[in-house]
Design an enzyme around this catalytic site. Structure first.
Site, mmCIF file in Angstrom:
data_model
loop_
_atom_site.group_PDB
_atom_site.id
_atom_site.type_symbol
_atom_site.label_atom_id
_atom_site.label_comp_id
_atom_site.label_asym_id
_atom_site.label_seq_id
_atom_site.Cartn_x
_atom_site.Cartn_y
_atom_site.Cartn_z
ATOM 1 N N ASN A 1 4.198 2.433 13.181
ATOM 2 C CA ASN A 1 3.715 3.215 12.038
ATOM 3 C C ASN A 1 2.338 3.786 12.377
ATOM 4 O O ASN A 1 1.297 3.263 11.974
ATOM 5 C CB ASN A 1 3.654 2.331 10.790
ATOM 6 N N GLU A 2 2.336 4.871 13.126
ATOM 7 C CA GLU A 2 1.080 5.454 13.600
ATOM 8 C C GLU A 2 0.173 5.949 12.475
ATOM 9 O O GLU A 2 -1.043 5.726 12.513
ATOM 10 C CB GLU A 2 1.360 6.583 14.596
ATOM 11 N N TYR B 1 -7.046 6.368 2.197
ATOM 12 C CA TYR B 1 -8.389 5.940 2.610
ATOM 13 C C TYR B 1 -9.223 5.534 1.396
ATOM 14 O O TYR B 1 -9.928 4.527 1.425
ATOM 15 C CB TYR B 1 -9.067 7.079 3.374
ATOM 16 N N ASN C 1 -4.053 13.634 1.978
ATOM 17 C CA ASN C 1 -5.143 14.100 1.117
ATOM 18 C C ASN C 1 -6.294 13.107 1.077
ATOM 19 O O ASN C 1 -7.209 13.251 0.259
ATOM 20 C CB ASN C 1 -4.628 14.331 -0.310
ATOM 21 N N VAL D 1 0.854 -1.188 0.000
ATOM 22 C CA VAL D 1 0.000 0.000 0.000
ATOM 23 C C VAL D 1 0.892 1.240 0.000
ATOM 24 O O VAL D 1 1.728 1.417 0.890
ATOM 25 C CB VAL D 1 -0.925 0.018 1.232
ATOM 26 N N TYR E 1 -5.945 2.552 8.829
ATOM 27 C CA TYR E 1 -6.718 1.312 8.826
ATOM 28 C C TYR E 1 -7.805 1.310 9.902
ATOM 29 O O TYR E 1 -8.899 0.783 9.671
ATOM 30 C CB TYR E 1 -5.788 0.112 8.978
#
Length: 212
Positions: free
Chosen positions: A169-170, A143, A139, A130, A176
């Site tokens: 990986n915040e 999502y 932007n 991803v 997610y």
């Protein structure tokens, strides 16, 4: 995820985006170039830099073609130059990409444990690779990519969708979680050390309306 060539600089008009499955070779090549830009860091002084980038892109391009075939990875100017393809005479730029993998043969460590019915591997899928062009982070494009992957998974008859995220990986975890994924389990620290990678957590999403 495709955007018009002249829009993919530091902003994008979301009404011009096309979030779709990629099959054509020029689309896959542009996506492979984006993955090389997103997943690797290069020193500008590296000997043979462009040849190395081309080698990595070609390797990812071939891998993407194999995955697609088996379905039944700088500056804003550089983005437009390296991740461009032509669609119906219009220049377009790949600004985001991911793989949706049906988990027919992946182990539970990768693919999760749901659903549990016999033959349920065909109803399980895993997101990987991803990425969104760094010029266009924040932007909402990630999502939109994940949302589209859910629709494609639903069309495939997938009931359970998985993704791994590094524990530190915040931004990815927030993406997610906002997309409806929930925690299933986390990788043991010893395993991450053995594989020489950051420890990961496995997240799960149930596709609505899919019955096995």
């Amino acid at each position: 995820m495709f955007a018009p060539h002249n829009e993919a600089l530091n902003r994008v008009d979301k009404s011009t985006l096309n979030v779709a499955e990629g099959f054509a070779e020029d689309e896959l090549w542009a996506a492979a170039c984006l993955r090389v830009r997103s997943f690797y860091q290069f020193k500008p002084t590296m000997f043979g830099l462009q040849d190395h980038k081309k080698f990595l892109a070609e390797r990812e391009f071939e891998a993407m073609k194999e995955r697609v075939g088996g379905k039944r990875k700088v500056s804003a100017d550089d983005l437009c130059a390296s991740c461009k393809f032509t669609n119906n005479g219009e220049d377009r730029v790949v600004v985001g990409t991911l793989d949706l993998n049906q988990c027919v043969s992946l182990p539970d460590e990768i693919a999760g444990s749901r659903p549990k019915e016999i033959g349920a591997d065909f109803a399980r899928a895993y997101l990987s690779n991803v990425c969104v062009a760094k010029e266009l982070h924040r932007n909402g494009l990630g999502y939109a990519l994940v949302a589209k992957s859910k629709l494609v998974a639903q069309d495939w008859g997938i009931s359970d969708l998985y993704v791994h995220v590094a524990v530190d990986n915040e931004p990815a975890k927030q993406l997610y979680m906002k997309s409806g994924f929930i925690y299933e389990n986390d990788e043991p620290a010893w395993q991450a050390r053995f594989l020489d990678r950051p420890r990961r957590i496995l997240l799960w999403f149930g596709i609505p309306g899919v019955q096995l």
